[in-house]
Write a protein that holds these residues in place. Structure first.
Motif, PDB file in Angstrom:
ATOM      1  N   UNK A  60      19.396  26.040  14.165  1.00 40.31           N
ATOM      2  CA  UNK A  60      20.793  25.682  14.412  1.00 40.31           C
ATOM      3  C   UNK A  60      21.205  25.965  15.849  1.00 40.31           C
ATOM      4  N   UNK A  61      20.773  27.090  16.389  1.00 43.08           N
ATOM      5  CA  UNK A  61      21.138  27.449  17.761  1.00 43.08           C
ATOM      6  C   UNK A  61      20.580  26.446  18.763  1.00 43.08           C
ATOM      7  N   UNK A  62      19.438  25.844  18.431  1.00 43.21           N
ATOM      8  CA  UNK A  62      18.814  24.879  19.333  1.00 43.21           C
ATOM      9  C   UNK A  62      19.707  23.672  19.589  1.00 43.21           C
ATOM     10  N   UNK A  63      20.612  23.382  18.657  1.00 44.68           N
ATOM     11  CA  UNK A  63      21.525  22.253  18.846  1.00 44.68           C
ATOM     12  C   UNK A  63      22.410  22.461  20.067  1.00 44.68           C
ATOM     13  N   UNK A  64      22.711  23.709  20.388  1.00 45.22           N
ATOM     14  CA  UNK A  64      23.557  24.013  21.541  1.00 45.22           C
ATOM     15  C   UNK A  64      22.754  24.504  22.734  1.00 45.22           C
ATOM     16  N   UNK A  65      21.494  24.790  22.534  1.00 42.20           N
ATOM     17  CA  UNK A  65      20.673  25.362  23.596  1.00 42.20           C
ATOM     18  C   UNK A  65      19.326  24.661  23.670  1.00 42.20           C
ATOM     19  N   UNK A  66      19.360  23.343  23.690  1.00 44.00           N
ATOM     20  CA  UNK A  66      18.121  22.576  23.695  1.00 44.00           C
ATOM     21  C   UNK A  66      17.327  22.796  24.978  1.00 44.00           C
ATOM     22  N   UNK A  67      18.022  23.110  26.073  1.00 43.55           N
ATOM     23  CA  UNK A  67      17.328  23.326  27.343  1.00 43.55           C
ATOM     24  C   UNK A  67      16.359  24.504  27.246  1.00 43.55           C
ATOM     25  N   UNK A  74       8.017  23.328  24.466  1.00 49.67           N
ATOM     26  CA  UNK A  74       7.276  22.218  25.063  1.00 49.67           C
ATOM     27  C   UNK A  74       6.638  22.591  26.396  1.00 49.67           C
ATOM     28  N   UNK A  75       7.449  23.107  27.326  1.00 50.67           N
ATOM     29  CA  UNK A  75       6.904  23.404  28.656  1.00 50.67           C
ATOM     30  C   UNK A  75       5.858  24.518  28.609  1.00 50.67           C
TER      31      UNK A  75
END
Length: 281
Positions: A60-67, A74-75
């Motif tokens: 859920x937090x990733x929705x606001x902190x995708x960066x 990924x990186x």
């Protein structure tokens, strides 16, 4: 054979640390928010394989902190995979059922089209693509519904709620396979060893517990095994809204994993008994 493992605090990382010939790196030793530091750790290590068991898993937090999620999911794996390829050692990377959109009711095969519903799934899919693009010997192992006696997971949440509740409503229209962290760790370890001798087995694989069930069904099994008198009422996903959408179908076809590596789907019910006994002791 020494296996270098990223991730010491997660459920799978803890289980990997208990296996033979494993060297685990903590966040202080290799922070996934610094991909180059992760790559350098591989270059400097005396290892014969690398397993990445670390990830940004706050769905859920990733929705606001995708960066941040894209850096960690990924990186960092991209940098790890390139360093492993340069070193000539196999790289095993844990991924997720969230790379799929969850349509239909058939188990997803590794070759099926992806379509993540949210930021977490998108970043994990980007990590998969990066690992493949690195060009080294690798295995991407998608798994689902991880549980253990460690960290935060569904089993521990249900047992905590049972302390004060005798009735719970639990989502009953999401289907998947609960997967013991112990089994994932053992599978990753075995795959890393096999890839060293059979690099042609590189590819994407699925690994989840059997039999498939729903969250509500899993909850009933938890309470039955724990001897808790808690009734469970099935509710639809729509009745339990979350910031990130969850796939309704997380069933996974694991036949390719068994064919390539001889690793069958674990029966989560036996592991559930062990986990509950461990928590209760």
């Amino acid at each position: 054979m020494t296996v270098l493992v990223f991730g010491t605090s997660g459920q799978v990382g803890i289980e990997l640390a208990a296996l033979e010939n494993v060297r685990s790196l903590s966040r202080a030793q290799a922070d996934l928010s610094d991909p180059e530091a992760c790559a350098q750790a591989i270059r400097a290590a005396d290892c014969t394989a690398v397993i990445n068991a670390a990830a940004y898993t706050a769905v859920d937090k990733a929705e606001e902190d995708e960066a941040t999620a894209i850096v960690v999911n990924a990186d960092a794996p991209a940098a790890m995979a390139r360093a492993a390829a340069e070193k000539g050692v196999p790289f095993v990377h844990i991924s997720t059922d969230y790379v799929f959109g969850g349509a239909g009711d058939a188990p997803f095969r590794p070759s099926d089209s992806t379509g993540p519903l949210g930021a977490y799934g998108r970043t994990k899919l980007a990590g998969e693509d990066a690992v493949r693009s690195a060009g080294g010997v690798h295995a991407i192992l998608r798994t689902s519904w991880v549980f253990s006696a460690h960290g935060n997971n569904f089993v521990k949440t249900m047992l905590r709620l049972a302390e004060s509740r005798d009735h719970l409503t639990v989502v009953g229209d999401q289907h998947g396979g609960p997967t013991p962290a112990r089994a994932i760790a053992e599978a990753c370890h075995a795959i890393a060893h096999q890839l060293a001798d059979a690099p042609e087995k590189s590819g994407t694989y699925h690994f989840s517990g059997a039999p498939d069930t729903t969250w509500a069904g899993f909850a009933r099994a938890v309470f039955e095994e724990a001897g808790e008198a808690v009734s469970v009422e099935d509710i639809p996903t729509s009745a339990y809204p979350t910031p990130a959408a969850r796939p309704l179908n997380s069933r996974m076809d694991c036949s390719a994993t068994e064919a390539a590596f001889g690793i069958a789907r674990p029966d989560w019910r036996s592991d559930l008994a062990q986990v509950i006994a461990q928590l209760r002791s």
